[in-house]
Structures are given as structure tokens and as C-alpha cells.
Design a protein around this motif. Structure first.
Motif, PDB file in Angstrom:
ATOM      1  N   GLY A 114       4.826   1.319  -8.545  1.00 53.77           N
ATOM      2  CA  GLY A 114       4.819   1.958  -9.847  1.00 53.77           C
ATOM      3  C   GLY A 114       5.002   3.465  -9.742  1.00 53.77           C
ATOM      4  N   ASN A 115       4.546   4.139 -10.777  1.00 54.31           N
ATOM      5  CA  ASN A 115       4.693   5.599 -10.799  1.00 54.31           C
ATOM      6  C   ASN A 115       3.650   6.265  -9.899  1.00 54.31           C
ATOM      7  N   PRO A 116       4.008   7.452  -9.374  1.00 56.14           N
ATOM      8  CA  PRO A 116       3.091   8.113  -8.441  1.00 56.14           C
ATOM      9  C   PRO A 116       2.387   9.320  -9.031  1.00 56.14           C
ATOM     10  N   THR A 175      12.744   8.989  -4.351  1.00 58.73           N
ATOM     11  CA  THR A 175      11.308   8.916  -4.010  1.00 58.73           C
ATOM     12  C   THR A 175      10.914  10.072  -3.095  1.00 58.73           C
ATOM     13  N   SER A 176      11.249  11.278  -3.555  1.00 60.09           N
ATOM     14  CA  SER A 176      10.945  12.462  -2.737  1.00 60.09           C
ATOM     15  C   SER A 176      10.147  13.474  -3.547  1.00 60.09           C
ATOM     16  N   ARG A 212      -0.696   8.801  -4.564  1.00 56.07           N
ATOM     17  CA  ARG A 212      -1.621   7.794  -5.100  1.00 56.07           C
ATOM     18  C   ARG A 212      -0.892   7.095  -6.238  1.00 56.07           C
ATOM     19  N   PRO A 213      -1.097   5.796  -6.416  1.00 58.91           N
ATOM     20  CA  PRO A 213      -0.409   5.133  -7.540  1.00 58.91           C
ATOM     21  C   PRO A 213      -1.010   5.510  -8.876  1.00 58.91           C
ATOM     22  N   PHE A 214      -0.169   5.527  -9.907  1.00 58.18           N
ATOM     23  CA  PHE A 214      -0.613   5.815 -11.263  1.00 58.18           C
ATOM     24  C   PHE A 214      -1.627   4.770 -11.708  1.00 58.18           C
ATOM     25  N   TRP A 215      -1.368   3.520 -11.387  1.00 59.81           N
ATOM     26  CA  TRP A 215      -2.309   2.427 -11.681  1.00 59.81           C
ATOM     27  C   TRP A 215      -2.693   1.750 -10.371  1.00 59.81           C
ATOM     28  N   GLY A 216      -3.919   1.329 -10.312  1.00 66.71           N
ATOM     29  CA  GLY A 216      -4.314   0.560  -9.132  1.00 66.71           C
ATOM     30  C   GLY A 216      -5.376   1.270  -8.328  1.00 66.71           C
ATOM     31  N   ALA A 246       0.850  -1.200   0.000  1.00 61.68           N
ATOM     32  CA  ALA A 246       0.000   0.000   0.000  1.00 61.68           C
ATOM     33  C   ALA A 246       0.885   1.249   0.000  1.00 61.68           C
ATOM     34  N   GLN A 247       0.355   2.306  -0.556  1.00 62.33           N
ATOM     35  CA  GLN A 247       1.120   3.541  -0.648  1.00 62.33           C
ATOM     36  C   GLN A 247       1.233   4.203   0.717  1.00 62.33           C
ATOM     37  N   SER A 248       2.318   4.963   0.904  1.00 64.92           N
ATOM     38  CA  SER A 248       2.522   5.676   2.161  1.00 64.92           C
ATOM     39  C   SER A 248       3.411   6.885   1.932  1.00 64.92           C
ATOM     40  N   VAL A 249       3.353   7.807   2.888  1.00 68.27           N
ATOM     41  CA  VAL A 249       4.120   9.046   2.824  1.00 68.27           C
ATOM     42  C   VAL A 249       4.806   9.256   4.160  1.00 68.27           C
ATOM     43  N   ALA A 250       6.040   9.721   4.118  1.00 67.47           N
ATOM     44  CA  ALA A 250       6.755  10.089   5.330  1.00 67.47           C
ATOM     45  C   ALA A 250       7.092  11.577   5.273  1.00 67.47           C
ATOM     46  N   GLN A 251       6.742  12.280   6.318  1.00 70.16           N
ATOM     47  CA  GLN A 251       7.137  13.681   6.481  1.00 70.16           C
ATOM     48  C   GLN A 251       7.928  13.712   7.785  1.00 70.16           C
TER      49      GLN A 251
END
Lengths: 114, 115
Positions: free
Chosen positions: A29-31, A72-73, A94-98, A1-6
Motif C-alpha cells: 500500500g501507500n508508505p 518507489t523511491s 512504514r505502511p500507511f495501514w497495517g 514486510a516493508q523494506s528499504v534499499a540504500q
């Protein structure tokens, strides 16, 4: 699953100095990448997004962000901070696909000191 | 034009009571999202709707949470038998279509306090 770190909870910067808010992401994949800003007692406002193409994206209120695929920033920047930029900033991916779920980071509180 | 609106802006309820939160999306937006924002936390995805397609309910934290949307209009988020851990700001957002490059437009939120 997608995630973000700040990684930083709070960013303090003097008025007139450059402002940087850091964001790294994880996605399959691409974001698609987004920055939102939240002022006190208000909903989130869209600032800018990266879809494809030029890695440097310009948005509202003089903000810009640079997409770096190898790191990946997607750091948010502003050349000269204003006191009115003091707010909570959220990075999202968000993912480009999915799936269509937008994953948000915890947010960074920016304090611009007069 | 009008943005996303939510009501009520604040809701205080007793533990065990049911609450209903309302969201009016931007006219013409086919996608609608609900998020929860706990104090000092990021946004937690709850559910999204796209037109008449089946909603993605994968973020709902328990079966006490449910949401409905009629067509491409108003949505309601219902929390049954509220618990203190349900206290949070509930944000609604809409976008032109689901996913992809389309940014979401957020309402001001409903602050729910369970006592």
C-alpha cells in the motif's frame, strides 16, 4: 514486510556540490517515508518525512527529498553540501495501514570533501 | 525539553551474564521502541510499546531478550545469558503516538560489548 534499499555504502561529494543519497522502498500500500541522520557516537536525528500531498518534502538543514511512487523511491538531496553534512544517513518506511514497525535501510555514509 | 535518555552509555559484560538497559522517553510520548544496531548495519527492530496495549515483541531475536515498560514511562531491555553476537548499540526511541506519520526521537544508545 516493508523494506528499504540504500544501494550505495558511501557517497563522496565535494563541498559546495549537490548531494544525493538514494533510497528505494518496498511496502504494502501507500508508505510513510522518513530520513534520519546519525552523527558519530550519537543517536539518530529526524530530518524529514513524506506523509501525503506534495512529492517534494523540505526538511532540516537545507535537505529535501522527492517521493516518486512509480519508482518507489525517496531520494534525499541537498543543493550545496557542507563538510558538516558528513554523517550516516538512514531511510525508513512504514505502511500507511497495517503494522507500525519502521523498517530502516543499512545507511549511507556521506563524506563531504573540503 | 529533555530528549530520550539511555543508560548506561557503555556496558562491557562477560559472556553468560545478564544485562539490563534503561530508556527514559520524552515526557508525554506514549509510544516507545527498541532497536539494535550492529556495526555497519542498519537498525533492527526489537520491540515497541504503546500505552497499556500489548507490546509488539515480534523483533526480539530469542527468548533471552525481554523488555518491560511501566505505563508511559521508563522501559528496560533485559538480555539474559549474553552471547558475543549480542554486542551492538541498543537504541531506544519514543514518539507522540504509535505509528502513522509520527517521527521517532532517538536516544544516544547503549553500546554493549560482550567479552
Amino acid at each position: 514486510a516493508q523494506s528499504v534499499a540504500q544501494p550505495e555504502d558511501q557517497v563522496n561529494v565535494a563541498e559546495g556540490n549537490p548531494l544525493t543519497v538514494k533510497c528505494t522502498y518496498s511496502v504494502s500500500g501507500n508508505p510513510y517515508l522518513f530520513w534520519y541522520v546519525q552523527y558519530p557516537n550519537r543517536g539518530l536525528q529526524f530530518l524529514l518525512k513524506y506523509i501525503t500531498g506534495d512529492n517534494l518534502v523540505k526538511g532540516s538543514y537545507g535537505f529535501e527529498a522527492e517521493f516518486n511512487k512509480s519508482q518507489t523511491s525517496f531520494h534525499l538531496k541537498k543543493p550545496s553540501a557542507l563538510v558538516s553534512d558528513s554523517a550516516l544517513y538512514f531511510c525508513a518506511v512504514r505502511p500507511f495501514w497495517g503494522n507500525n514497525r519502521l523498517a530502516f535501510g543499512k545507511g549511507n555514509q556521506v563524506v563531504v570533501i573540503p | 525539553g529533555a530528549g530520550v535518555s539511555q543508560s548506561p552509555s557503555n556496558k562491557v559484560t562477560e559472556k553468560g551474564k545478564d544485562v539490563e538497559l534503561r530508556c527514559d522517553p520524552i515526557s508525554g510520548h506514549t509510544a516507545l521502541y527498541w532497536y539494535r544496531q550492529r556495526l555497519g548495519q542498519g537498525l533492527e527492530f526489537l520491540i515497541y510499546f504503546q500505552g497499556n496495549s500489548a507490546p509488539d515483541k515480534s523483533g526480539l531475536p530469542s527468548d533471552r531478550f525481554s523488555a518491560e515498560r511501566t505505563g508511559e514511562s521508563v522501559s528496560t531491555l533485559t538480555i539474559q545469558r549474553t552471547q558475543q553476537e549480542d554486542s551492538a548499540v541498543y537504541l531506544c526511541a519514543s514518539s507522540l503516538v504509535l505509528g502513522g506519520e509520527y517521527e521517532q526521537y532517538f536516544g544516544p544508545g547503549t553500546r554493549l560489548t560482550v567479552t
